[in-house]
Scaffold this motif. Structure first.
Motif: not given
Length: 73
Positions: A11-13, A29-32, A52-62
């Motif tokens: 949420r914060r991110l 992320a490819g989800v609902t 990992f897909r969520i972290a990639r969406a923010f361009n930061i480490p997991l």
């Protein structure tokens, strides 16, 4: 129902990334959107792949998105 031991800063991110909506993150992320809502509330722990897909969406480490919560609320 008990909360998961895996916490997150999703949420914060989202807000720190130009107030990204839940739907925008879900699309990246490819989800609902409902999946993102469940993750933010701590009702659902994502698979490792989704994390990992969520972290990639923010361009930061997991580990900057998810963490182990020893004292879940």
């Amino acid at each position: 129902m008990s909360k998961n031991l895996i916490g997150n800063h999703v949420r914060r991110l989202r807000f720190n990334h130009n107030e990204m909506t839940q739907q925008q993150l879900a699309d990246l992320a490819g989800v609902t959107r409902q999946t993102i809502v469940s993750i933010e509330k701590g009702n659902y722990s994502p698979s490792l792949e989704l994390a990992f897909r969520i972290a990639r969406a923010f361009n930061i480490p997991l580990e900057e998105v998810f963490f182990w919560d020893d004292q879940p609320k």
